[in-house]
Design a protein around this motif. Structure first.
Motif, PDB file in Angstrom:
ATOM      1  N   ALA A 310       0.815  -1.222   0.000  1.00  0.00           N
ATOM      2  CA  ALA A 310       0.000   0.000   0.000  1.00  0.00           C
ATOM      3  C   ALA A 310       0.852   1.279   0.000  1.00  0.00           C
ATOM      4  CB  ALA A 310      -0.937  -0.017   1.201  1.00  0.00           C
ATOM      5  N   ALA A 311       2.031   1.211  -0.600  1.00  0.00           N
ATOM      6  CA  ALA A 311       2.862   2.418  -0.735  1.00  0.00           C
ATOM      7  C   ALA A 311       2.465   3.148  -2.013  1.00  0.00           C
ATOM      8  CB  ALA A 311       4.328   2.020  -0.793  1.00  0.00           C
ATOM      9  N   ASP A 312       3.097   4.280  -2.262  1.00  0.00           N
ATOM     10  CA  ASP A 312       2.924   4.956  -3.541  1.00  0.00           C
ATOM     11  C   ASP A 312       4.078   4.526  -4.447  1.00  0.00           C
ATOM     12  OD1 ASP A 312       1.370   7.776  -4.550  1.00  0.00           O
ATOM     13  OD2 ASP A 312       3.210   7.225  -5.620  1.00  0.00           O
ATOM     14  N   ILE A 313       3.786   4.322  -5.715  1.00  0.00           N
ATOM     15  CA  ILE A 313       4.827   3.883  -6.648  1.00  0.00           C
ATOM     16  C   ILE A 313       5.929   4.938  -6.769  1.00  0.00           C
ATOM     17  CG2 ILE A 313       5.266   3.314  -9.086  1.00  0.00           C
ATOM     18  CD1 ILE A 313       2.627   1.812  -9.142  1.00  0.00           C
ATOM     19  N   GLY A 314       5.635   6.167  -6.400  1.00  0.00           N
ATOM     20  CA  GLY A 314       6.630   7.239  -6.429  1.00  0.00           C
ATOM     21  C   GLY A 314       7.788   7.038  -5.466  1.00  0.00           C
ATOM     22  N   TRP A 315       7.675   6.114  -4.524  1.00  0.00           N
ATOM     23  CA  TRP A 315       8.773   5.812  -3.605  1.00  0.00           C
ATOM     24  C   TRP A 315       9.417   4.504  -4.000  1.00  0.00           C
ATOM     25  CZ3 TRP A 315       8.838  10.325  -2.015  1.00  0.00           C
ATOM     26  CH2 TRP A 315       7.696  10.989  -1.592  1.00  0.00           C
ATOM     27  N   VAL A 316      10.582   4.221  -3.411  1.00  0.00           N
ATOM     28  CA  VAL A 316      11.280   2.999  -3.797  1.00  0.00           C
ATOM     29  C   VAL A 316      10.464   1.759  -3.430  1.00  0.00           C
ATOM     30  CG1 VAL A 316      12.632   2.607  -1.685  1.00  0.00           C
ATOM     31  CG2 VAL A 316      13.575   1.962  -3.919  1.00  0.00           C
ATOM     32  N   THR A 317       9.706   1.831  -2.341  1.00  0.00           N
ATOM     33  CA  THR A 317       8.897   0.679  -1.948  1.00  0.00           C
ATOM     34  C   THR A 317       7.959   0.279  -3.086  1.00  0.00           C
ATOM     35  OG1 THR A 317       9.006   1.452   0.321  1.00  0.00           O
ATOM     36  CG2 THR A 317       7.365  -0.224  -0.152  1.00  0.00           C
ATOM     37  N   GLY A 318       7.398   1.279  -3.747  1.00  0.00           N
ATOM     38  CA  GLY A 318       6.520   1.005  -4.884  1.00  0.00           C
ATOM     39  C   GLY A 318       7.282   0.474  -6.087  1.00  0.00           C
ATOM     40  N   HIS A 319       8.453   1.056  -6.357  1.00  0.00           N
ATOM     41  CA  HIS A 319       9.253   0.568  -7.488  1.00  0.00           C
ATOM     42  C   HIS A 319       9.584  -0.916  -7.298  1.00  0.00           C
ATOM     43  CE1 HIS A 319       9.843   4.774  -8.472  1.00  0.00           C
ATOM     44  NE2 HIS A 319      10.697   4.518  -9.436  1.00  0.00           N
ATOM     45  N   SER A 320      10.113  -1.247  -6.111  1.00  0.00           N
ATOM     46  CA  SER A 320      10.632  -2.603  -5.900  1.00  0.00           C
ATOM     47  C   SER A 320       9.547  -3.614  -5.576  1.00  0.00           C
ATOM     48  CB  SER A 320      11.650  -2.598  -4.747  1.00  0.00           C
ATOM     49  OG  SER A 320      12.761  -1.792  -5.075  1.00  0.00           O
ATOM     50  N   TYR A 321       8.510  -3.174  -4.814  1.00  0.00           N
ATOM     51  CA  TYR A 321       7.550  -4.159  -4.298  1.00  0.00           C
ATOM     52  C   TYR A 321       6.107  -3.916  -4.714  1.00  0.00           C
ATOM     53  CZ  TYR A 321      11.648  -5.881  -1.900  1.00  0.00           C
ATOM     54  OH  TYR A 321      12.902  -6.377  -1.642  1.00  0.00           O
ATOM     55  N   ILE A 322       5.873  -2.976  -5.659  1.00  0.00           N
ATOM     56  CA  ILE A 322       4.577  -2.953  -6.348  1.00  0.00           C
ATOM     57  C   ILE A 322       4.805  -3.310  -7.809  1.00  0.00           C
ATOM     58  CG2 ILE A 322       2.588  -1.570  -7.100  1.00  0.00           C
ATOM     59  CD1 ILE A 322       2.924   0.181  -4.653  1.00  0.00           C
ATOM     60  N   VAL A 323       5.916  -2.817  -8.368  1.00  0.00           N
ATOM     61  CA  VAL A 323       6.128  -3.010  -9.802  1.00  0.00           C
ATOM     62  C   VAL A 323       7.113  -4.162 -10.083  1.00  0.00           C
ATOM     63  CG1 VAL A 323       6.743  -1.892 -11.984  1.00  0.00           C
ATOM     64  CG2 VAL A 323       5.547  -0.590 -10.219  1.00  0.00           C
ATOM     65  N   TYR A 324       8.410  -3.943  -9.894  1.00  0.00           N
ATOM     66  CA  TYR A 324       9.369  -4.887 -10.473  1.00  0.00           C
ATOM     67  C   TYR A 324       9.417  -6.257  -9.787  1.00  0.00           C
ATOM     68  CZ  TYR A 324      10.695  -1.029 -13.416  1.00  0.00           C
ATOM     69  OH  TYR A 324      10.653  -0.023 -14.345  1.00  0.00           O
TER      70      TYR A 324
END
Ligand code: WTA
Length: 654
Positions: A310-324
C-alpha cells in the motif's frame, strides 16, 4: 530495564528490552518458500548463491560471464549478460500460460475499478513503448514520469524498460520546482503525466504543475498526458499529446530491447535533508534479481496470492515491491489510488475483504493512524484472507506491531518488519516468515547473503547488547550503483565514514540473541547527560502506554543535561489530554526504560509533521521545541500541522 551503559560510553544506549517472542507457526513453516538452509547456502559462497538464482529466476537474452566485479564502492553484477526487464515482468508469463492471470486489480479513490491481466499489460506496455519511440525516445534516453496511482504509472515504467530508456518517477505530490529540478538533473527527453488524480475526495491537479515545471526544462521535447479526471487542462501545441490519442493508435507489437546487466533501469531522487536531491542510480539485472527473490522469500508469495503493497509507486517501496519484484514473480497485486480514510477509516479493510487480499505490506505510520482510530474499523470486515503482514519505512513500535498482529492479522499472520532504503533497492534485514522467531519491534536478521553489522565510531563491531551504527560489509545485487553525475558525493555519503563499509545513516543495536533493532537516523540521536539515547526507544515506550497512538521525541538544549527530551504525543481517539496524563506518560517512560529517558517536556498534538512518504520530520520538531524559525519545509506533507503545533506550544510543560 537498566540505564547502566552496556560498555563504556556506547555510541547509542540500549535501553528498551522486549521479551515477547513469536515462533513461526509449524503449518506455515512447512509450506514456506524460504527455509533455514538459505542462510547456510549463502554463507558458504554468497556470489555463487546469487549467481544460481540469477540463472534460475531471470530470463536472459545472453547469459552473464562474471557474477560480481567489486571495486569499492563500485559494483557490477552479472557482467556480460543481457536481458529485458519488461520481458521478465510480462511476456514470459504469457508464454508460460499465465496471460489471463490478473496482474493488477486497480481501485480508484472514487470507486471506479480496472482489472489488468498480464496479456492486457503486455498490450498496454507495448503501445506506450511505441508511443515513446514515435516521440524519438531511444535506448539510454531518460523519461520522467509524474502521475497519480493509476495503471498508466506502472505501464509507463515498463514501457521505458522495454526500450531501454531509464525512467525517473517523481511522486505526484511534489511541486513544480521539485519536478523541474529532477528533470534537469537527469536531462529527461519526455514527460509522462496526467491531468490529475483523486485524494481525500478532491481532485488534485498535476498538469498545471507539470506546465510550470516544463517552462524551465530545456531537454523535454514532448509530454504525454493521461486523462484521469476529465478536468480541463492546457495542452501546448506540438509538445503535449493525450495518452488516449498517441498511445491508443500505436501497434501492440513492440519487441523488447535486450540491454546489458548494468544498463541504467531508473533514477530515483531522495530528498534528504540537504538542498540538492540525490539521483539514486539502479541498474537492470541485479536489481530485478534482488527485488524478485526477496519478494517471493519474505512475503512467501504463492501463485494464487493477492498481494497488496500500500505504498505509492513514487517511492522505492513502490518501485521494488509494487512493480518490479511482484511482476517478475507473476503476482496478482492491488493498486489503490487514494487515502486510507476516504470515504471512511475502513477503506483498506473493505478492499481486503472485497479482493480477499492475502498479503499486506505497509508503513508503521499507517498502522499507528489505524491504531488511533480504534479496532472497531477493522472489526467490521472479514480479514481472514490475510496470511502475511509486512512493515517498512520506519522502526515499528512494539505496541503497534502487536496491534497489527492482533487486529489485522487475527493473531495468526506472521509479521515481517523489513529494513531497507532507496539506496539498497531490496530488503536487507528481515525475518523469513516460516523460519524466524520474531520479536515485536525488531527487524531480526540480515537476509541470506547480506553481511550487516553494528559498529562503534571506529568501525569496530559492537558486542551483543550494545548499540552503534548500522553498516553493510559486502555488496548485494540491488544496491545503488551511484549518485547520478556525482561519484564523489556517492563515496562521501555512503563509503567514507567507515572505510570498506556502506554506512546507512541509521543507528541500530543487537540484543543478546543477535537480533537487529533499528534505532532511527543517527542525526536524531539525543545526548542526555552524556547518554546517547535513540528517539525510537523513547517513542516506543510512550506508544507502549494504552492512551498513546503515536509519539515523536527530540532533544531540546538544556543547561544542565546538554539536551533534554521533548516528547510530542498523539493520543488514541477515545482519550483526552490532561496534565495528569502527561505526568503519567513521563513516569511510564521512566518505568519502562529508566529515569534517564523520562521526557522533561511533553506536549499533546493532533498530528505530527511528516514527509510525504510518512516519516516523522524530527528536524522540524526540534525547531519547534527550541522556538526557532522553521528550517526547510519543502518535503513536509501538510504544512498546517506545524502551525497547529506551534499555536499549542505553550502547553508543553515540565
Ligand atoms: C528507515 C524505504 C526501521 C531507515 C524502504 C532507512 C526503517 C530509511 C525500516 C530509508 C524498518 C526503513 N525499520 N527503519 N523496517 N525501513 N527504515 O529510502 O531510517 O524511503 O534508512 O526507503 O527508512 O527510507 P527510504
Amino acid at each position: 530495564m537498566s540505564v547502566e551503559p552496556s560498555s563504556p560510553s556506547p555510541e547509542i544506549e540500549n535501553l528498551l528490552a522486549e521479551s515477547r517472542t513469536f515462533p513461526p507457526d509449524p503449518t506455515f513453516a512447512a509450506q514456506a518458500n524460504a527455509k533455514a538452509d538459505l542462510y547456510e547456502e549463502a554463507e558458504r559462497d554468497f556470489e555463487a548463491f546469487w549467481a544460481k538464482r540469477a540463472r534460475e529466476r531471470l530470463d536472459w537474452s545472453k547469459p552473464f560471464e562474471t557474477t560480481l566485479e567489486w571495486e569499492l564502492p563500485f559494483a557490477k553484477w552479472f557482467v556480460g549478460g543481457e536481458l529485458n526487464v519488461s520481458y521478465n515482468c510480462v511476456d514470459r508469463h504469457i508464454e508460460r500460460g499465465l496471460g489471463d492471470k490478473v496482474a493488477y486489480h486497480w481501485i480508484g479513490e472514487p470507486g471506479d475499478t480496472r482489472t489488468l491481466t498480464f496479456r492486457d499489460l503486455l498490450r498496454e506496455v507495448s503501445k506506450a513503448a511505441n508511443a515513446l519511440k514515435e516521440l524519438g525516445v531511444e535506448k539510454g534516453d531518460r523519461v520522467a514520469i509524474y502521475m497519480p496511482m493509476i495503471p498508466e504509472l506502472p505501464i509507463a515504467m515498463l514501457a521505458c524498460a522495454r526500450i531501454g530508456a531509464p525512467h525517473t518517477v517523481v511522486f505526484g505530490g511534489f511541486s513544480a520546482e521539485s519536478l523541474s529540478g529532477r528533470i534537469n538533473d537527469c536531462g529527461a527527453k519526455v514527460l509522462l503525466t496526467a491531468d490529475g488524480g483523486y485524494r481525500r475526495g478532491k481532485e488534485v491537479g498535476l498538469k498545471h504543475h507539470a506546465d510550470e515545471a516544463l517552462a524551465s526544462t530545456p531537454t523535454v521535447e514532448a509530454a504525454i498526458v493521461v486523462n484521469r479526471t476529465g478536468h480541463e487542462v492546457h495542452m501546448v501545441d506540438g509538445r503535449d499529446h493525450w495518452w488516449h490519442d498517441i498511445v491508443e493508435r500505436q501497434s501492440d507489437d513492440c519487441p523488447p530491447v535486450p540491454v546489458e546487466s548494468e544498463h541504467m533501469l531508473y533514477l530515483l531522487y531522495t530528498s534528504g535533508t540537504t538542498a540538492k536531491p540525490k539521483g539514486i542510480l539502479h541498474t537492470t539485472a541485479g536489481y530485478l534479481l534482488g527485488t524478485s527473490f526477496t519478494h517471493e522469500a519474505i512475503f512467501d508469495v504463492k501463485p494464487d496470492d493477492v498481494y497488496w503493497c500500500a505504498a505509492d509507486i513514487g517511492w522505492v517501496t513502490g518501485h521494488s515491491y509494487i512493480v518490479y519484484g511482484p511482476l517478475a514473480n507473476a503476482t496478482t497485486g492491488i493498486l489503490y489510488e487514494g487515502a486510507p480514510d476516504t470515504p471512511a477509516w475502513d477503506r483498506w479493510w473493505q478492499i481486503i475483504e472485497d479482493y480477499r487480499v492475502s498479503i499486506l505490506y505497509c508503513a508503521p505510520t499507517a498502522i499507528r493512524a489505524f491504531m488511533k482510530q480504534g479496532e472497531a474499523w477493522p472489526r467490521k470486515h472479514d480479514l481472514s484472507s490475510l496470511r502475511v503482514l509486512g512493515s517498512v519505512g520506519e522502526p515499528i513500535n512494539p505496541e503497534a506491531w502487536l496491534w497489527y498482529r492482533e487486529h489485522i492479522g487475527g493473531g495468526r499472520a506472521p509479521i515481517v518488519d523489513t529494513w531497507w532504503q532507496t539506496e539498497t533497492g531490496q530488503i536487507l534485514i528481515t525475518p523469513l516468515p516460516g523460519v524466524t522467531t520474531t520479536k515485536p519491534g525488531s527487524a531480526t536478521f540480515p537476509f541470506p547473503g547480506i553481511d550487516a553489522d553494528v559498529v562503534d565510531g571506529d568501525g569496530n563491531s559492537v558486542p551483543r547488547g550494545g548499540g552503534g551504527y548500522l553498516v553493510l560489509k559486502r555488496p548485494w545485487p540491488a544496491m545503488l550503483r551511484g549518485i547520478h553525475g556525482d561519484p564523489e558525493r556517492y563515496f562521501e555519503t555512503y563509503w567514507k565514514r567507515f572505510p570498506g563499509m556502506y554506512f546507512a545513516g541509521d543507528g541500530a543495536k543487537r540484543d543478546e540473541d543477535g537480533y537487529f533493532w533499528l534505532l532511527g537516523r543517527v542525526d536524531d540521536v539525543m545526548n542526555v547527560a552524556g547518554h546517547r539515547i535513540s528517539t525510537t526507544e523513547v517513542e516506543s515506550a510512550l506508544v507502549d502506554h494504552r492512551s498513546v497512538a503515536e509519539a515523536a521525541v527530540v532533544g531540546k538544549k538544556d543547561d544542565i543535561s546538554g539536551q533534554a527530551i521533548f516528547a510530542f504525543v498523539i493520543l488514541r481517539a477515545d482519550q483526552e489530554p490532561s496534565d495528569a496524563l502527561a505526568v503519567q506518560l513521563r513516569e511510564h517512560v521512566a518505568y519502562v526504560i529508566g529515569p534517564i529517558a523520562r521526557p522533561k517536556f511533553l506536549m499533546f498534538v493532533p498530528d505530527l509533521p511528516k514527509t510525504r512518504s510518512g516519516k516523522i520530520m524530527r528536524r522540524l520538531l526540534r525547531d519547534i521545541a527550541e522556538g526557532r524559525v522553521l528550517g526547510d519545509t519543502t518535503t513536509l506533507a501538510d504544512t498546517t500541522v506545524v502551525d497547529t503545533i506551534r499555536e499549542n506550544s505553550g502547553a508543553a510543560e515540565e
